[in-house]
Design an enzyme around this catalytic site. Sequence first.
Site, PDB file in Angstrom:
ATOM      1  N   ASN A  32     -19.943 -11.934 -19.786  1.00 35.77           N
ATOM      2  CA  ASN A  32     -19.886 -10.669 -18.896  1.00 35.77           C
ATOM      3  C   ASN A  32     -20.898 -10.799 -17.754  1.00 35.77           C
ATOM      4  O   ASN A  32     -21.111  -9.857 -16.957  1.00 35.77           O
ATOM      5  CB  ASN A  32     -20.323  -9.308 -19.500  1.00 35.77           C
ATOM      6  CG  ASN A  32     -21.763  -9.512 -20.113  1.00 35.77           C
ATOM      7  OD1 ASN A  32     -22.300 -10.420 -20.033  1.00 35.77           O
ATOM      8  ND2 ASN A  32     -22.066  -8.452 -20.980  1.00 35.77           N
ATOM      9  N   HIS A  36     -23.834 -11.700 -17.845  1.00 31.18           N
ATOM     10  CA  HIS A  36     -25.346 -11.555 -17.825  1.00 31.18           C
ATOM     11  C   HIS A  36     -26.228 -12.734 -17.863  1.00 31.18           C
ATOM     12  O   HIS A  36     -25.908 -13.935 -17.885  1.00 31.18           O
ATOM     13  CB  HIS A  36     -25.819 -10.411 -19.305  1.00 31.18           C
ATOM     14  CG  HIS A  36     -25.770 -11.696 -20.499  1.00 31.18           C
ATOM     15  ND1 HIS A  36     -24.753 -10.977 -21.560  1.00 31.18           N
ATOM     16  CD2 HIS A  36     -26.205 -12.591 -20.880  1.00 31.18           C
ATOM     17  CE1 HIS A  36     -25.133 -12.013 -22.598  1.00 31.18           C
ATOM     18  NE2 HIS A  36     -25.959 -12.764 -22.238  1.00 31.18           N
TER      19      HIS A  36
HETATM   20  C1  GLP Z   1     -27.630 -15.035 -24.782  1.00 30.67           C
HETATM   21  C2  GLP Z   1     -28.991 -15.269 -23.811  1.00 30.67           C
HETATM   22  C3  GLP Z   1     -28.737 -15.810 -22.569  1.00 30.67           C
HETATM   23  C4  GLP Z   1     -27.656 -16.834 -22.415  1.00 30.67           C
HETATM   24  C5  GLP Z   1     -26.244 -16.165 -22.934  1.00 30.67           C
HETATM   25  C6  GLP Z   1     -25.237 -17.223 -23.146  1.00 30.67           C
HETATM   26  O1  GLP Z   1     -27.424 -13.742 -25.015  1.00 30.67           O
HETATM   27  N1  GLP Z   1     -29.790 -14.064 -23.996  1.00 30.67           N
HETATM   28  O2  GLP Z   1     -29.924 -16.251 -22.129  1.00 30.67           O
HETATM   29  O3  GLP Z   1     -27.682 -17.376 -21.388  1.00 30.67           O
HETATM   30  O4  GLP Z   1     -26.286 -15.261 -23.949  1.00 30.67           O
HETATM   31  O5  GLP Z   1     -25.273 -17.724 -24.373  1.00 30.67           O
HETATM   32  P1  GLP Z   1     -24.358 -19.202 -24.678  1.00 30.67           P
HETATM   33  O6  GLP Z   1     -25.096 -20.396 -23.989  1.00 30.67           O
HETATM   34  O7  GLP Z   1     -24.771 -19.334 -26.324  1.00 30.67           O
HETATM   35  O8  GLP Z   1     -23.132 -19.141 -24.441  1.00 30.67           O
END
Ligand code: GLP
Length: 241
Positions: free
Chosen positions: A142, A144
């Site tokens: 999304n 973030h």
């Molecule tokens: C999590 C972390 C983020 C991260 C994101 C993506 O919630 N708080 O810092 O970048 O989600 O995660 P992933 O790399 O496992 O897809």
Amino acid sequence: MIKSKMFRWIEVNSYEQMSEIAAAIFTEQLAKKPDSVLGLATGGSPLGFYKEMVRRHQAGELSFARAVTFNLDEYVGKGPGDATSYHEFMHQNLFRHIDLPETARHLPNGLAEDLAAECERYEKLIEASGGIDLQLLGIGVNGHIGFNEPGSRFDSRTRVIELTEATRKSNARFFEKEEDIPAKAITMGIGTIMSARKIVLLAFGDNKTEAVKRLENGAVTEEFPASILRKHPHVTVIYGK
Ligand code: GLP
């Protein structure tokens, strides 16, 4: 003086290639400035990067002895020793393998009694360190960054945030039971992240394609937090599927 702006897109063919390029960027940073302040991230995206940094360290190619690190976030109610905490993620995947002094490793304290005071302390600590030289980021589906969910203010600083259903779902894979997924986290704010001098963002896999597209072409809006990176002076996005 003309302020130069750099937004670099590096497309890769494999997760390993993404990890290696990111490791090369961080290695160069530490070679140029051994006492760099590094911003670190958790999640699946940086795992290969950490593995490669550990390999390079063990091969004698880089040292963290003078570095300082600040992680983006931690779940509220979680801390060292808890397998699903970000403290533990960092310990297992990086810290226990390298020569970074314990006192130089920083994560928000999700167990603090006074969470607001903890957020302020963390923000001040980053500032007192001289600020982050190089920040590593992943990206949520999304948009973030850290745990700055859609709607987060671009000028936000370290604070407690309620996690969206979408984020809790995509992080469910790290927990045994759904009810174990925390509802809240402490995260650096978008303003905190934007204060870093340089940023490297990792995004790999089919589920990140939409987010990468939006980061590249979408509107700069608080509804898609990562979009603000387009206003940052020095960003490298390493992506692929
Ligand atoms: C999590 C972390 C983020 C991260 C994101 C993506 O919630 N708080 O810092 O970048 O989600 O995660 P992933 O790399 O496992 O897809």
